[in-house]
Design a protein around this motif. Structure first.
Motif, short mmCIF file in Angstrom:
data_model
loop_
_atom_site.label_atom_id
_atom_site.label_comp_id
_atom_site.label_asym_id
_atom_site.label_seq_id
_atom_site.Cartn_x
_atom_site.Cartn_y
_atom_site.Cartn_z
N ILE A 23 -14.53 -6.76 10.73
CA ILE A 23 -13.12 -7.01 10.44
C ILE A 23 -12.32 -6.69 11.70
O ILE A 23 -12.37 -5.57 12.21
CB ILE A 23 -12.65 -6.14 9.25
N SER A 24 -11.58 -7.68 12.19
CA SER A 24 -10.87 -7.53 13.46
C SER A 24 -9.38 -7.29 13.30
O SER A 24 -8.71 -6.95 14.28
CB SER A 24 -11.10 -8.77 14.32
N VAL A 25 -8.82 -7.47 12.11
CA VAL A 25 -7.37 -7.36 11.94
C VAL A 25 -6.97 -5.88 11.92
O VAL A 25 -7.80 -5.01 11.63
CB VAL A 25 -6.91 -8.06 10.64
N PRO A 26 -5.72 -5.56 12.23
CA PRO A 26 -5.27 -4.16 12.14
C PRO A 26 -5.53 -3.59 10.75
O PRO A 26 -5.16 -4.20 9.74
CB PRO A 26 -3.77 -4.24 12.43
N SER A 27 -6.20 -2.43 10.70
CA SER A 27 -6.68 -1.91 9.42
C SER A 27 -6.46 -0.40 9.30
O SER A 27 -6.67 0.34 10.27
CB SER A 27 -8.18 -2.19 9.25
N ILE A 28 -6.08 0.01 8.11
CA ILE A 28 -6.05 1.43 7.76
C ILE A 28 -6.89 1.60 6.50
O ILE A 28 -6.71 0.87 5.52
CB ILE A 28 -4.62 1.94 7.53
N VAL A 29 -7.81 2.54 6.55
CA VAL A 29 -8.67 2.88 5.41
C VAL A 29 -8.16 4.17 4.79
O VAL A 29 -7.88 5.14 5.49
CB VAL A 29 -10.14 3.02 5.86
N LEU A 30 -8.04 4.16 3.47
CA LEU A 30 -7.67 5.36 2.72
C LEU A 30 -8.86 5.81 1.89
O LEU A 30 -9.45 5.03 1.15
CB LEU A 30 -6.49 5.06 1.79
N ASP A 31 -9.21 7.08 2.02
CA ASP A 31 -10.28 7.66 1.22
C ASP A 31 -9.71 8.79 0.38
O ASP A 31 -9.05 9.70 0.90
CB ASP A 31 -11.40 8.21 2.12
N GLY A 32 -9.96 8.72 -0.93
CA GLY A 32 -9.53 9.79 -1.80
C GLY A 32 -10.48 10.97 -1.73
O GLY A 32 -11.69 10.82 -1.96
N GLY A 33 -9.97 12.13 -1.43
CA GLY A 33 -10.82 13.31 -1.30
C GLY A 33 -11.43 13.76 -2.61
O GLY A 33 -12.42 14.49 -2.60
N ALA A 34 -10.87 13.31 -3.74
CA ALA A 34 -11.39 13.67 -5.06
C ALA A 34 -11.96 12.46 -5.78
O ALA A 34 -12.07 12.47 -7.02
CB ALA A 34 -10.30 14.33 -5.90
N ASP A 35 -12.32 11.42 -5.04
CA ASP A 35 -12.83 10.20 -5.66
C ASP A 35 -14.16 10.47 -6.35
O ASP A 35 -15.11 10.94 -5.72
CB ASP A 35 -13.00 9.13 -4.57
N GLY A 36 -14.24 10.15 -7.64
CA GLY A 36 -15.45 10.38 -8.40
C GLY A 36 -16.57 9.42 -8.10
O GLY A 36 -17.73 9.66 -8.50
N ILE A 37 -16.28 8.31 -7.42
CA ILE A 37 -17.33 7.40 -6.95
C ILE A 37 -17.06 7.05 -5.49
O ILE A 37 -16.66 5.94 -5.17
CB ILE A 37 -17.46 6.12 -7.81
#
Length: 305
Positions: A234-248
């Motif tokens: 993926i080459s487009v400007p990207s921000i990834v968000l990860d939930g610290g309490a994500d159950g999966i």
């Protein structure tokens, strides 16, 4: 207000908010959620001067298939082609795409295969394109048990369980996947109504069987699936968000996900947030959308006073 539009094989129901001349932002929900996941984030982005479009995915809410002959596929390429058709129907040459779960997958795929249509990407959970060829390889036991619902859906017992207990079943997933989120009955009920779509069960079951290579996909989408098998970057400007309490949590390390992003990239960890960042942390989610808009050199229009 919900609006309808003919888009490819679907009559898509969607919401629109914000400034008509603003930067187009498409917000994409996942399973088992709906457009209400974006109630607060949508207001934040509209106030910031964006044009915000929030569709119901295939199999959810008022969105309907236009023909009884169209396969009720939930495969990843179907979600991406639905998104492209939605953009075409609205005559949007480019847009910022932001989503989680199934919606994040659709956004990642369009960004990877058709980057000229995407000005920025926000993906919850990282690089969401499925590696179907590797799906049969076991994961660590600590991860395997978290995906019990997927294995359940591989059986006809699972199909019947979802069909007969869809509201109760999906609420259990909310609780397991977002253990720190204190949602109430009324908030859940407004989304659970979307699961009464007549194609919900068929689309969901196909999705969780196709990703493991257990059923065939829609023949019309096989060219796209072959491209996705290469795990495109993926080459487009990207921000990834990860939930610290994500159950999966996503399989693979953050570094393994990051290597698929070749342009501007940033990862943000949201402490005490589960699987549904836009609803659990709407301000942080909206801030990420505005971050990729800025990274792309765009500027929202002034919002309403």
């Amino acid at each position: 207000m919900i609006r309808p539009i003919h888009a490819g094989v679907l009559d898509v129901a969607y919401r629109e908010a914000g400034v008509p001349a603003g930067v187009p932002v498409i917000l994409l929900h996942g399973f088992p959620y709906d457009v209400h996941a974006y109630d607060d984030a949508e207001r934040e982005l509209a106030a910031a001067g964006c044009r915000v479009l929030t569709p119901y995915l295939r199999g959810y809410g008022p969105t309907r298939f236009r023909s009884p002959d169209t396969p009720r596929s939930g495969q990843q390429a179907a979600l991406a082609h639905d998104l492209l058709a939605f953009m075409d129907a609205l005559a949007l040459p480019r847009a910022v795409l932001a989503g989680f779960d199934w919606g994040g997958r659709a956004a990642c795929i369009v960004a990877a295969l058709w980057p000229h249509r995407v000005s920025g990407l926000v993906s919850c959970g990282g690089y969401n394109i499925q590696n179907i060829a590797a799906a049969g390889r076991p994961q660590a036991p600590a991860h395997e048990y978290q995906y019990w619902y997927q294995y359940y859906f591989h059986s006809e017992r699972g199909r019947l369980g979802l069909s007969e207990n869809r509201a109760e079943f999906c609420r259990l997933l909310w609780t397991l996947w977002s253990p720190t989120w204190d949602f109430d009955d009324a908030l859940y009920a407004q989304t659970a109504a979307a699961f009464e779509n007549p194609d919900f069960v068929d689309v969901v079951i196909h999705s969780y069987r196709h990703r493991f290579g257990l059923v065939a996909g829609d023949p019309a989408l096989e060219d796209s699936e072959r491209l996705l098998a290469n795990q495109p970057d993926i080459s487009v400007p990207s921000i990834v968000l990860d939930g610290g309490a994500d159950g999966i949590p996503a399989l693979g390390s953050p570094a393994e996900h990051a290597r698929h992003f070749t342009g501007f990239f940033e990862r943000r960890l949201l402490e005490n947030v589960g699987h549904n960042p836009p609803q659990e942390a709407p301000v942080a989610f909206a801030d990420a959308v505005l971050g990729v808009i800025a990274a792309a050199g765009q500027k929202p229009e002034p919002g309403p006073a």
